[in-house]
Design an enzyme around this catalytic site. Structure first.
Site, mmCIF file in Angstrom:
data_model
loop_
_atom_site.group_PDB
_atom_site.id
_atom_site.type_symbol
_atom_site.label_atom_id
_atom_site.label_comp_id
_atom_site.label_asym_id
_atom_site.label_seq_id
_atom_site.Cartn_x
_atom_site.Cartn_y
_atom_site.Cartn_z
ATOM 1 N N HIS A 53 50.954 21.317 51.964
ATOM 2 C CA HIS A 53 51.750 21.603 53.147
ATOM 3 C C HIS A 53 52.102 23.081 53.257
ATOM 4 C CE1 HIS A 53 53.155 17.421 54.606
ATOM 5 N NE2 HIS A 53 51.991 17.318 53.986
ATOM 6 N N HIS B 168 44.292 11.889 49.415
ATOM 7 C CA HIS B 168 44.838 10.532 49.383
ATOM 8 C C HIS B 168 44.322 9.712 48.204
ATOM 9 C CE1 HIS B 168 46.055 10.574 53.915
ATOM 10 N NE2 HIS B 168 46.689 11.456 53.183
#
Length: 764
Positions: A110, A289
């Site tokens: 992020h 993921h």
């Protein structure tokens, strides 16, 4: 892009009685402030944005050498400290599965993922995740906890380790302890020391309490152009995130409606804006993921405010969760609850195996967020991150299902399903690109794990120096040879500046080094047409010099481009009665067409370049609501200029005749090619008056007040230096009776700065 929007949506009023003696009233429990300049004058050009994150904010001081400090720390010990921490757990924020690795990957992702190719802003390079507004975006929920968890490591290594480097390195170490082979790591990120108040992150009114699935989602359309679903549907430039307060896309799909094909469209737009192709996009999503879990145990409405508006006793941490302990099995982040794989702390291919091995149906998390679980009740389950013996269903997000339904993404997924090694390599390189894309030339890279031997196209590689560079005696002779070509001083200055003007300090791309001005696509840009003949003449000078010098001394085209501009300025200053020597530092190298990414380089092409009085034909379609002078300010900031430097540079370029088309607009002199202060004396004179020359107010004439005769023509990018009060104050200094010598001195200084912006090989 600078925050140049002027729309105002807050029209609330309040009684003036009982005003706080400190200039504001207590509104809604917080101390209000009086109206700002932007409130009073919303169309004011915010020149002060050029001075943000100035040296006064830096506690380390201008003389601190971060490169030396970083190279001096014990790198092996640092990595070991990080890896030891990653497999620990603290009571105030326990690690999922006894491993902080997935949480730290998200933090690094992020921090890096705010990067956008349109203007090079964002990324992990300045650790802006620590400050507003990024620290309080909904998508960054609980990254404040991640940074507090690694504070002891930052505290131990102090100024020798920037927050930017620590966050990315922690992400790398997290991947490594879970069995993933990282490609490389380079230090060299310099932290910012204040909030980013100038970058334009979108037109929406900030809603700190609403998730992307809440009613605030209606604001999504404010950043989109065209009709939803049409071929021309696209994000507003320069944005990359599909919604306010997100890094990429809404994991629940557009508008939180669970539409996988719509999600795939958003993913492609967002990741393309981040300079990622389809394979890199799939690798990043599928690779990221493969680890950890998503958290959604509490309704978004129950979670407390983000850091920037949290109570003072929260000490800078936000999103306080009132449910249960507020952490561990009660954690709330993006609202989706569960893990993608049965082994969330081990690198394997089970994410793709699960995605394609099962059919998925829409369900809801405990927080009410839309997610997907396997239809098959016999599908593998994943252990609970905190409750021993509890097993939970696997989950997918709508943005995961998107990879399955989109034909191009599906093809990449199927390739990775059949070749795990290819997937591993693709994710390794994509992660490296994600976390290093904004760092610029490899000369800025630090540490024992940097890789300088690979020519990765996104790094804008330049071949190493293989010859002796020119010395002082050569410089004088080459200047004479350049002047003997008959190329005008105006053309030489224009060409040198055009080569340097592509630089942007946001991601350290562009600049003279590499001489990409002579290669596609730059040589073909309309704004650069004047440079073609000049480059041909300089190539002739180079051919006459190289191969004929003792000791193998050679000159690069890049050095000749700069040297031509320097010689022209010296001559122009002499003609103005001021003797100067323009600094010149040799050693630039030339790159090749094969080492130039044409598609990515085209993002450097300007829509407006006020320095060369250029407005592209696409301006009305790309940025009709943004004035040319606002985009001019944006470019000045990307060059790292102060307001005085901006004024001096433009004044010199104008009298040198450096307009892109050779026109006289804004030159304000009858002595083009002489480095006079005529631009400023005319600009500030009251002997003339300005009149619009077109209905839109884009061009103007300067009419003599007595005769009414038009003396000069100008654009908005000329008049702004007399119309804006801050810029005019500087222009008046150069227009004054003692301003000529000062102007020449300051112009030469800023010229050298611009020519050296990309010289990290000599300035670190």
């Amino acid at each position: 892009m600078l925050d140049i929007k002027t729309d105002k949506t807050n029209t609330d009023s309040f009684e003036m009685a009982g005003k706080c003696p400190f200039g504001g009233d207590r509104i809604g429990g917080t101390l209000g402030t009086p109206p700002s300049l932007s409130d009073w004058y919303p169309n004011r050009l915010k020149v002060e944005q050029l001075h943000s994150n100035g040296p006064q904010a830096n506690p380390l001081g201008d003389d601190f050498d971060y490169a030396a400090a970083f190279e001096g720390l014990d790198y092996a010990a640092l990595k070991q400290d990080i890896k030891t921490f990653l497999t620990s757990s603290v009571a105030w924020w326990p690690s999922d599965y006894g491993n902080y690795g997935p949480q730290m990957i998200r933090m690094a992702w992020h921090a890096s993922g705010t990067y956008r190719i349109a203007d090079g802003r964002g990324g992990a390079g300045e650790a802006l995740q620590r400050f507003a507004p990024i620290d309080s975006w909904w998508d960054n929920g609980n990254t404040d906890k991640s940074r507090r968890l690694i504070w002891p490591i930052k505290q131990k290594y102090g100024s020798a380790l920037s927050w930017g480097d620590l966050m990315v390195l922690t992400g790398n170490c997290a991947l490594e302890i879970m069995g993933f082979p990282t490609y490389a790591f380079a230090g060299g990120r310099h932290d910012a020391w204040e909030a980013d108040t100038s970058t334009y992150w979108g037109p929406e009114v900030w809603d700190p309490t609403g998730s992307p699935s809440s009613d605030s989602m209606v604001t999504r359309d404010k950043r989109w152009r065209g009709k939803n679903g049409d071929a021309d549907y696209d994000l507003e430039n320069p944005l990359a995130a599909t919604h306010q307060a997100l890094i990429y896309v809404n994991p629940e799909g557009p508008y939180g409606k669970g539409d996988p094909m719509g999600s795939a469209r958003d993913i492609r737009i967002a990741f393309t804006r981040m300079a990622m192709n389809d394979e890199e996009t799939v690798a990043l999503i599928a690779g990221g993921h493969a680890f950890g879990k998503s958290h959604g145990m509490v309704s978004a409405g129950e979670v407390g405010p983000p850091p920037e508006i949290a109570p003072i006793e929260a000490m800078g941490m936000g999103w306080q969760n009132p449910e249960g302990t507020g952490f561990a099995e009660y954690t709330m982040t993006n609202g989706i609850e569960g893990s993608w794989t049965p082994n969330p702390t081990q690198w394997d291919n089970s994410y793709l195996e699960n995605l394609f091995g099962f059919e998925w149906e829409q369900t809801r998390s405990p927080a009410g967020a839309l997610q997907w679980t396997p239809v098959d009740p016999t599908a593998p389950k994943t252990p609970d991150a905190h409750v021993p013996g509890r097993m939970n269903p696997l989950i997918m997000m709508t943005s995961d299902i998107a990879l399955k339904v989109d034909p191009a993404y599906r093809q990449v997924c199927e390739k990775f399903l059949g070749d795990f090694d290819a997937f591993t390599q693709a994710f390794s390189k994509a992660w490296y690109k994600l976390t290093h894309r904004d760092m610029g030339p490899r000369e800025r890279y630090l540490g024992p794990e940097k890789r300088n031997e690979d020519d990765l196209l996104w790094q804008d590689p330049i071949p190493p120096l293989t010859h002796r560079t020119i010395e002082a005696g050569d410089v004088a002779g080459l200047k004479q040879a350049i002047m003997a070509t008959g190329v005008s001083p105006s053309d030489l200055v224009f060409t040198a500046f055009s080569a340097a003007a592509t630089y942007r300090d946001s991601d350290k791309r562009g600049g003279v080094n590499g001489a990409r001005l002579a290669l596609a696509p730059q040589k073909d840009w309309t704004i650069n047409r004047r440079t073609v003949a000049v480059i041909a003449a300089l190539r002739g000078v180079m051919a006459g010099f190289n191969g004929k010098q003792a000791g193998g001394t050679e000159v690069s085209l890049a050095d000749l481009i700069v040297l031509g501009g320097c010689g022209a300025i010296e001559q122009a200053a002499s003609d103005a009665g001021v003797a100067v020597t323009v600094p010149f530092t040799p050693g630039r190298r030339d790159t090749t067409q094969d080492l130039t990414d044409v598609e990515m380089s085209n993002w450097l092409k300007p829509v407006v370049d006020g320095f060369r009085n250029y407005v592209d034909d696409s301006y009305d379609q790309i940025a009709p609501a943004v004035s040319p002078e606002e985009m001019f300010l944006d470019k000045a900031q990307l060059l790292g200029l102060t307001a005085p430097e901006w004024v001096a540079l433009v004044g010199g370029l104008r009298v040198m005749g450096a307009n892109h088309d050779g026109s006289s607009r804004g030159t304000f002199t009858d002595r083009v090619g002489v480095l006079s202060n005529d631009f400023f004396t005319v600009l500030t004179s009251m002997a003339y008056e300005w009149k619009k020359a077109d209905e839109k107010g884009m061009t103007f004439t300067l009419d003599d007040r007595e005769s009414g005769i038009a003396r000069f023509r100008a654009t908005r990018c000329d008049l702004v230096f007399g119309a804006n009060s801050q810029l005019r104050a500087v222009a008046e200094v150069y227009a004054a009776g003692d301003g000529q010598a000062r102007f020449v001195r300051d112009f030469v200084k800023v010229w050298d700065k611009v020519m050296m912006l990309d010289r990290y090989d000599v300035r670190g």
